[in-house]
Scaffold this motif. Structure first.
Motif, PDB file in Angstrom:
ATOM      1  N   ALA A 433       0.661  -1.382   0.151  1.00 20.88           N
ATOM      2  CA  ALA A 433      -0.333  -0.022  -0.528  1.00 20.88           C
ATOM      3  C   ALA A 433       0.947   1.595  -0.456  1.00 20.88           C
ATOM      4  CB  ALA A 433      -1.030  -0.036   1.307  1.00 20.88           C
ATOM      5  N   ALA A 434       1.434   1.458   0.955  1.00 16.90           N
ATOM      6  CA  ALA A 434       2.869   2.025   0.391  1.00 16.90           C
ATOM      7  C   ALA A 434       3.314   2.668  -0.236  1.00 16.90           C
ATOM      8  CB  ALA A 434       3.883   2.326   2.008  1.00 16.90           C
ATOM      9  N   VAL A 435       4.336   1.566  -0.860  1.00 17.24           N
ATOM     10  CA  VAL A 435       4.757   1.511  -2.470  1.00 17.24           C
ATOM     11  C   VAL A 435       3.798   2.452  -3.272  1.00 17.24           C
ATOM     12  CG1 VAL A 435       5.426   0.189  -4.106  1.00 17.24           C
ATOM     13  CG2 VAL A 435       6.246  -0.480  -1.533  1.00 17.24           C
ATOM     14  N   GLN A 436       2.712   1.696  -3.026  1.00 17.14           N
ATOM     15  CA  GLN A 436       1.107   2.269  -4.241  1.00 17.14           C
ATOM     16  C   GLN A 436       0.844   4.064  -3.921  1.00 17.14           C
ATOM     17  OE1 GLN A 436       0.032   1.200  -6.963  1.00 17.14           O
ATOM     18  NE2 GLN A 436       1.799  -0.869  -6.235  1.00 17.14           N
ATOM     19  N   ASP A 437       1.174   4.028  -2.805  1.00 17.91           N
ATOM     20  CA  ASP A 437       0.847   5.503  -2.866  1.00 17.91           C
ATOM     21  C   ASP A 437       2.103   6.344  -2.852  1.00 17.91           C
ATOM     22  OD1 ASP A 437      -1.351   5.287  -1.466  1.00 17.91           O
ATOM     23  OD2 ASP A 437       0.055   5.394   1.115  1.00 17.91           O
ATOM     24  N   LEU A 439       4.377   5.775  -6.125  1.00 15.63           N
ATOM     25  CA  LEU A 439       4.400   5.665  -7.229  1.00 15.63           C
ATOM     26  C   LEU A 439       3.210   6.805  -6.966  1.00 15.63           C
ATOM     27  CD1 LEU A 439       5.775   2.083  -7.809  1.00 15.63           C
ATOM     28  CD2 LEU A 439       7.115   4.015  -7.517  1.00 15.63           C
ATOM     29  N   GLY A 440       1.881   6.357  -6.114  1.00 14.28           N
ATOM     30  CA  GLY A 440       1.172   7.636  -6.942  1.00 14.28           C
ATOM     31  C   GLY A 440       1.142   9.508  -6.683  1.00 14.28           C
ATOM     32  N   GLY A 441       2.377   9.261  -5.793  1.00 10.91           N
ATOM     33  CA  GLY A 441       2.970  11.028  -5.453  1.00 10.91           C
ATOM     34  C   GLY A 441       2.946  11.027  -4.459  1.00 10.91           C
ATOM     35  N   LYS A 442       2.813   9.742  -3.412  1.00 11.63           N
ATOM     36  CA  LYS A 442       2.133  10.305  -1.659  1.00 11.63           C
ATOM     37  C   LYS A 442       3.965  10.839  -1.240  1.00 11.63           C
ATOM     38  CE  LYS A 442      -2.397   9.568  -0.394  1.00 11.63           C
ATOM     39  NZ  LYS A 442      -2.887   8.854  -0.137  1.00 11.63           N
ATOM     40  N   GLN A 443       4.512  11.470  -1.099  1.00 12.41           N
ATOM     41  CA  GLN A 443       5.771  11.958  -0.935  1.00 12.41           C
ATOM     42  C   GLN A 443       5.925  11.342   0.803  1.00 12.41           C
ATOM     43  OE1 GLN A 443       8.511  11.894  -3.020  1.00 12.41           O
ATOM     44  NE2 GLN A 443       9.743  11.650  -1.300  1.00 12.41           N
ATOM     45  N   LYS A 444       4.979  11.265   0.964  1.00  8.11           N
ATOM     46  CA  LYS A 444       5.028  10.959   2.770  1.00  8.11           C
ATOM     47  C   LYS A 444       5.097   9.825   2.962  1.00  8.11           C
ATOM     48  CE  LYS A 444       1.687  13.336   5.849  1.00  8.11           C
ATOM     49  NZ  LYS A 444       0.168  12.861   6.340  1.00  8.11           N
ATOM     50  N   ALA A 445       4.613   8.974   2.171  1.00  8.64           N
ATOM     51  CA  ALA A 445       4.837   7.442   2.069  1.00  8.64           C
ATOM     52  C   ALA A 445       6.618   7.110   2.078  1.00  8.64           C
ATOM     53  CB  ALA A 445       3.908   6.782   1.009  1.00  8.64           C
ATOM     54  N   PHE A 446       6.999   7.973   1.394  1.00 12.02           N
ATOM     55  CA  PHE A 446       9.047   7.507   1.271  1.00 12.02           C
ATOM     56  C   PHE A 446       8.818   7.521   3.184  1.00 12.02           C
ATOM     57  CE2 PHE A 446      12.909   9.109   1.263  1.00 12.02           C
ATOM     58  CZ  PHE A 446      13.808   7.677   0.352  1.00 12.02           C
ATOM     59  N   GLY A 447       9.021   7.992   4.196  1.00  9.30           N
ATOM     60  CA  GLY A 447       9.042   8.235   4.949  1.00  9.30           C
ATOM     61  C   GLY A 447       8.896   7.205   5.866  1.00  9.30           C
TER      62      GLY A 447
END
Ligand code: ADP
Ligand code: MG
Ligand code: ZN
Length: 478
Positions: A433-437, A439-447
């Protein structure tokens, strides 16, 4: 009503930071735990015992003289001052009368009304007396000789103070200077003053009758004693309430007033004479030069140096308030650490650990070598900053070995690319889910993904390696 000017002169006794007493090898005052456990036949005044001068005392007195711009006299003597009191086992105190070690100095003080110069008449060395302990239970007085022969310098000012503000500024400045130069720790009670007070009509150049208030150590009490005593003098002159005599007085902190103790002794009362058991001290150029060379830089000089490194003013102020912090900073800088970075380690990280343990910066005791090792390891990403803080706490609290502690607690940063890559892959696989987020442009997921890897690596993964491998692997999953 006539306007009066207040005139004050101070005799300040300062306990010196030596490891032993002035004329015997007993440990210094602070090494005693129980009454009379720091005494020997010499400092107890047993017949036949002979004093031997502690060289360190002479050197610290010279150091004080240099700080206060005095002449360092090349010939100094120790003299006996005779008086009887039960805390004085020999019935004389060894002091300097005929040839004091330092004369004719000056010191600048900053007050509300600007900078003023206070003259220093002399500085001499002497031994402290013992302490009488009044035991109410048995209604007796007991004598504790631990303090007997603890080395003191007495700094005698000229009558140059004009207000209690001047006096407090001088004492605070003196304390900071002496502590910074390692002359005295100046702990509670290690600095005691006799405060000489007189008044005179404004404009007069003659000195008035003075009274001497003995043995004051609290600044607040000194201020109140000066206020009381000057009011008493003015009353005496204006309203003839009493005739002022030169005398010694005692301050009563509870009654908030001074009491007469005795008429001022004159030099003749003390029967001063050279102590035949102690050689005169002869200071040659070589000795004086070596003491000059060993003088640590002053707080003001250190402040200039640190400002030159770009350290913020308020940090400079905190550092130069304590000699140990300056020594520590100098030592880590000498070992190649970046000054600003080192300051953060000292004033933020070390300070935080001390605060947690209820200690103050003066208690900070960590070798420059160990702190530099920690700063360097973090700088090179060998351990993370968080791990650095852990070792730091262990060093400060238990003086552990830095490298050993990191090994034993697996703090060494994981920089092994393949090991980190394995973790990164695992984290990406289990956080679809975080990976999809991301890749979908949610920078926050990277953290969140970085956090996941860090947890897997027990906080020891090198953050830069984690980030770059994460970015690389995420791109592959686009
Ligand atoms: P003594 O040898 O009698 O003790 P000093 O000249 O050494 O006298 O002075 C002792 C201290 O008293 C010094 O600090 C000096 O500045 C101070 N003092 C001397 N005369 C006065 C005065 N009239 N008013 C205030 N302080 C004085
Ligand atoms: Mg005197
Ligand atoms: Zn002794």
């Amino acid at each position: 009503m006539t306007k009066y000017e207040i005139v004050i002169g101070l005799e300040t006794h300062v306990e010196l930071a030596t490891d032993s007493k002035i004329f015997c090898s007993c440990g210094g005052h602070s090494s005693a735990n129980e009454p009379n456990d720091c005494v020997c036949p010499a400092c107890c005044g047993m017949p036949g015992m002979l004093p031997v001068t502690n060289k360190k005392v002479v050197e610290l007195a010279m150091r004080a003289g240099l700080l206060l711009n005095c002449n360092i006299n090349r010939y100094a003597t120790f003299d006996k001052k005779s008086y009887y009191y039960p805390d004085l086992p020999c019935s004389y105190q060894i002091t300097q009368w005929f040839h004091p070690i330092c004369t004719n100095g000056s010191v600048e003080i900053k007050t509300k009304n600007g900078t003023r110069t206070i003259g220093i008449k002399q500085i001499h060395m002497e031994e402290d007396a013992g302490k009488l302990v009044h035991d109410d239970w048995t209604d007796t007085s007991l004598v504790d000789f631990n303090r007997t022969s603890v080395p003191l310098i007495e700094i005698v000012s000229k009558p140059d103070f004009r207000s209690s503000d001047d006096v407090l500024a001088y004492l605070e400045n003196l304390k900071a200077m002496l502590r910074f130069a390692g002359v005295s720790e100046c702990e509670e009670g290690a600095m005691r003053c006799d405060v000489n007070v007189s008044i005179r009509p404004e404009g007069s150049t003659e000195l008035g009758v003075r009274t001497e208030i003995k043995n004051m150590s609290s600044l607040a009490s000194i201020e109140r004693a000066i206020k009381y005593e000057t009011a008493r003098h003015i009353d005496a002159l204006e309203r003839q309430t009493e005739v002022l005599v030169q005398e010694t007085r005692r301050w009563d902190d509870i009654k908030n007033r001074t009491f007469s103790m005795r008429n001022k002794e004159t030099a003749a009362d003390y029967r001063y004479f050279p102590d035949p058991n102690l050689m005169p001290i002869v200071i040659d150029d070589e000795w004086l030069d070596s003491v000059k060379a060993s003088m640590p830089a002053s707080a003001a000089q250190k402040a200039e140096e640190y400002k030159g490194y770009g350290i913020a003013d308020k940090d400079v102020e905190m550092l130069t308030a304590e000699r140990n912090l300056c020594d520590l900073l100098d030592s880590v800088i000498a070992r190649g650490c970046n000054p600003k970075d080192s300051v953060a380690w000292i004033l933020t990280d070390c300070a935080g650990i001390l605060r947690k343990n209820g200690q103050i910066m003066r208690n900070l005791n960590i070798s420059g070598k160990k702190l530099a090792r920690i700063i360097t390891m973090v700088g090179k990403n060998e351990i993370t900053r968080a791990a650095g803080k852990k070792v730091l706490a262990a060093v400060i609290e238990k003086d552990v070995d830095v490298d050993e502690f990191c090994r034993e607690n697996s703090l060494n940063a994981q920089t092994d690319q393949s090991a980190i890559l394995a973790v990164v892959t695992r984290v990406l696989d289990s956080n679809a889910a975080a990976v999809q987020d991301y890749l979908g442009g949610k920078q926050k997921a990277f953290g969140a993904l970085v956090g996941g890897c860090m947890r897997e690596l027990k906080g020891n993964g090198d953050p830069a390696t984690i980030r770059s491998l994460l970015e690389q692997e995420l791109e592959k999953r686009r």
